[in-house]
Design a protein around this motif. Sequence first.
Motif, PDB file in Angstrom:
ATOM      1  N   LYS A  34       0.818  -0.999   0.026  1.00 32.37           N
ATOM      2  CA  LYS A  34      -0.110   0.007   0.153  1.00 32.37           C
ATOM      3  C   LYS A  34       0.957   1.285   0.020  1.00 32.37           C
ATOM      4  O   LYS A  34       1.724   1.230   0.679  1.00 32.37           O
ATOM      5  CB  LYS A  34      -0.804   0.174   1.203  1.00 32.37           C
ATOM      6  N   THR A  35       0.764   2.159  -0.965  1.00 37.41           N
ATOM      7  CA  THR A  35       1.448   3.444  -1.020  1.00 37.41           C
ATOM      8  C   THR A  35       0.579   4.661  -1.017  1.00 37.41           C
ATOM      9  O   THR A  35      -0.543   4.675  -1.309  1.00 37.41           O
ATOM     10  CB  THR A  35       2.162   3.287  -2.321  1.00 37.41           C
ATOM     11  N   GLU A  36       1.214   5.790  -0.755  1.00 36.29           N
ATOM     12  CA  GLU A  36       0.895   7.174  -0.892  1.00 36.29           C
ATOM     13  C   GLU A  36       1.455   7.864  -1.428  1.00 36.29           C
ATOM     14  O   GLU A  36       2.918   7.852  -1.100  1.00 36.29           O
ATOM     15  CB  GLU A  36       0.186   7.706   0.717  1.00 36.29           C
ATOM     16  N   ASP A  37       1.119   8.529  -2.158  1.00 36.38           N
ATOM     17  CA  ASP A  37       2.101   9.781  -2.954  1.00 36.38           C
ATOM     18  C   ASP A  37       2.454  10.718  -2.002  1.00 36.38           C
ATOM     19  O   ASP A  37       1.422  11.190  -1.225  1.00 36.38           O
ATOM     20  CB  ASP A  37       1.093  10.242  -4.359  1.00 36.38           C
ATOM     21  N   TYR A  38       3.625  11.419  -2.359  1.00 38.48           N
ATOM     22  CA  TYR A  38       4.278  12.142  -1.521  1.00 38.48           C
ATOM     23  C   TYR A  38       5.174  13.097  -2.341  1.00 38.48           C
ATOM     24  O   TYR A  38       5.984  12.644  -3.046  1.00 38.48           O
ATOM     25  CB  TYR A  38       4.912  11.701  -0.347  1.00 38.48           C
ATOM     26  N   ARG A  39       4.878  14.445  -2.380  1.00 34.05           N
ATOM     27  CA  ARG A  39       5.800  15.536  -2.775  1.00 34.05           C
ATOM     28  C   ARG A  39       6.237  16.571  -1.881  1.00 34.05           C
ATOM     29  O   ARG A  39       5.290  17.265  -1.655  1.00 34.05           O
ATOM     30  CB  ARG A  39       5.374  15.798  -4.087  1.00 34.05           C
ATOM     31  N   GLY A  40       7.544  16.729  -1.433  1.00 26.21           N
ATOM     32  CA  GLY A  40       7.827  17.784  -0.353  1.00 26.21           C
ATOM     33  C   GLY A  40       8.404  18.832  -0.861  1.00 26.21           C
ATOM     34  O   GLY A  40       8.947  18.701  -2.278  1.00 26.21           O
ATOM     35  N   ALA A  41       8.882  19.876  -0.413  1.00 28.03           N
ATOM     36  CA  ALA A  41       9.562  21.110  -0.809  1.00 28.03           C
ATOM     37  C   ALA A  41      10.771  20.513  -1.286  1.00 28.03           C
ATOM     38  O   ALA A  41      11.630  19.790  -0.953  1.00 28.03           O
ATOM     39  CB  ALA A  41       9.811  21.937   0.164  1.00 28.03           C
ATOM     40  N   GLY A  42      11.253  21.010  -2.605  1.00 27.62           N
ATOM     41  CA  GLY A  42      12.318  20.813  -3.018  1.00 27.62           C
ATOM     42  C   GLY A  42      12.448  19.594  -4.075  1.00 27.62           C
ATOM     43  O   GLY A  42      13.382  19.173  -4.619  1.00 27.62           O
ATOM     44  N   MET A  43      11.588  18.762  -3.765  1.00 23.15           N
ATOM     45  CA  MET A  43      11.509  17.379  -4.652  1.00 23.15           C
ATOM     46  C   MET A  43      10.890  17.739  -5.987  1.00 23.15           C
ATOM     47  O   MET A  43      10.338  18.551  -6.385  1.00 23.15           O
ATOM     48  CB  MET A  43      10.558  16.382  -3.902  1.00 23.15           C
ATOM     49  N   LEU A  44      11.673  16.991  -7.017  1.00 20.87           N
ATOM     50  CA  LEU A  44      11.265  17.128  -8.264  1.00 20.87           C
ATOM     51  C   LEU A  44      10.029  16.458  -8.729  1.00 20.87           C
ATOM     52  O   LEU A  44       9.496  16.928  -9.536  1.00 20.87           O
ATOM     53  CB  LEU A  44      12.590  16.535  -9.295  1.00 20.87           C
ATOM     54  N   GLY A  45       9.739  15.554  -8.196  1.00 26.16           N
ATOM     55  CA  GLY A  45       8.409  14.793  -8.465  1.00 26.16           C
ATOM     56  C   GLY A  45       7.886  14.116  -7.276  1.00 26.16           C
ATOM     57  O   GLY A  45       8.331  13.888  -6.245  1.00 26.16           O
ATOM     58  N   THR A  46       6.780  13.362  -7.434  1.00 22.97           N
ATOM     59  CA  THR A  46       6.110  12.598  -6.494  1.00 22.97           C
ATOM     60  C   THR A  46       6.947  10.979  -6.218  1.00 22.97           C
ATOM     61  O   THR A  46       7.476  10.609  -7.340  1.00 22.97           O
ATOM     62  CB  THR A  46       4.801  12.176  -6.929  1.00 22.97           C
TER      63      THR A  46
END
Length: 168
Positions: A34-46
Motif C-alpha cells: 500500500k502506498t501514498e503519493d508524497y511530494r515535499g518542498a524541493g523534490m522534483l516529483g512524487t
Amino acid sequence: MQLPRQLKDMNVFNAANSFAGQAMKFTRPKLVIKTEDYRGAGMLGTVKLDMGLEAIEVEHEYGGDMPELNREFGTTDIDGSQLRFAGAYQNDSTGRYDDVQIVVRGRHIEIDAGTDEVGAKSGTKYKTACTYYKQTRNGRVEFEIDMIAGTFLVDGVDRRAELRRIVN
C-alpha cells in the motif's frame, strides 16, 4: 535454455480434509504494498511512501458442493479457517519438480455455488480473506506474512525486524 515451471498437479487441504479429486483451482493472493503519493518542498516529483500491505485474499474453486468449507462460513474468529495448497511445478527442460506449499489462515468471506442444473457439472467458488500467508518452495520460505503479528518475511529476510525491535 530454461523453460517455465508449470503446475502438473495440486491438492488443497482444510483441517483434516484432503480435497483431491475435488479441488480445481487455487488463486494465490495478489501481494501489494500500500502506498501514498508524497511530494515535499524541493523534490522534483512524487514518490510512493510505503504504508504497509494491502489486504490478502485467496480464491479457490471445487468441482461440486463442499460442506466441509461451508460449515466454516461466518466463523467469528478472524483466522478460523486454514487452507493448505500443495502444488508440483515441473521444469520440462530439466524434468525436476518444485514443491510449492501455501498455507493461509483467515475466514471465508464469499461462497459462490453457481447454478444447479440437472445433468450439468456443478462447482463452488470461495473467497478467503487472509490474516496469514506462507509460501515455501522446496522447503525454503519465499513469503511469510502475518498481518496481526506484524511478520513480513521475503526470501528469509524479515522486512520489519528493526521496526519491531524499536516498538516492542
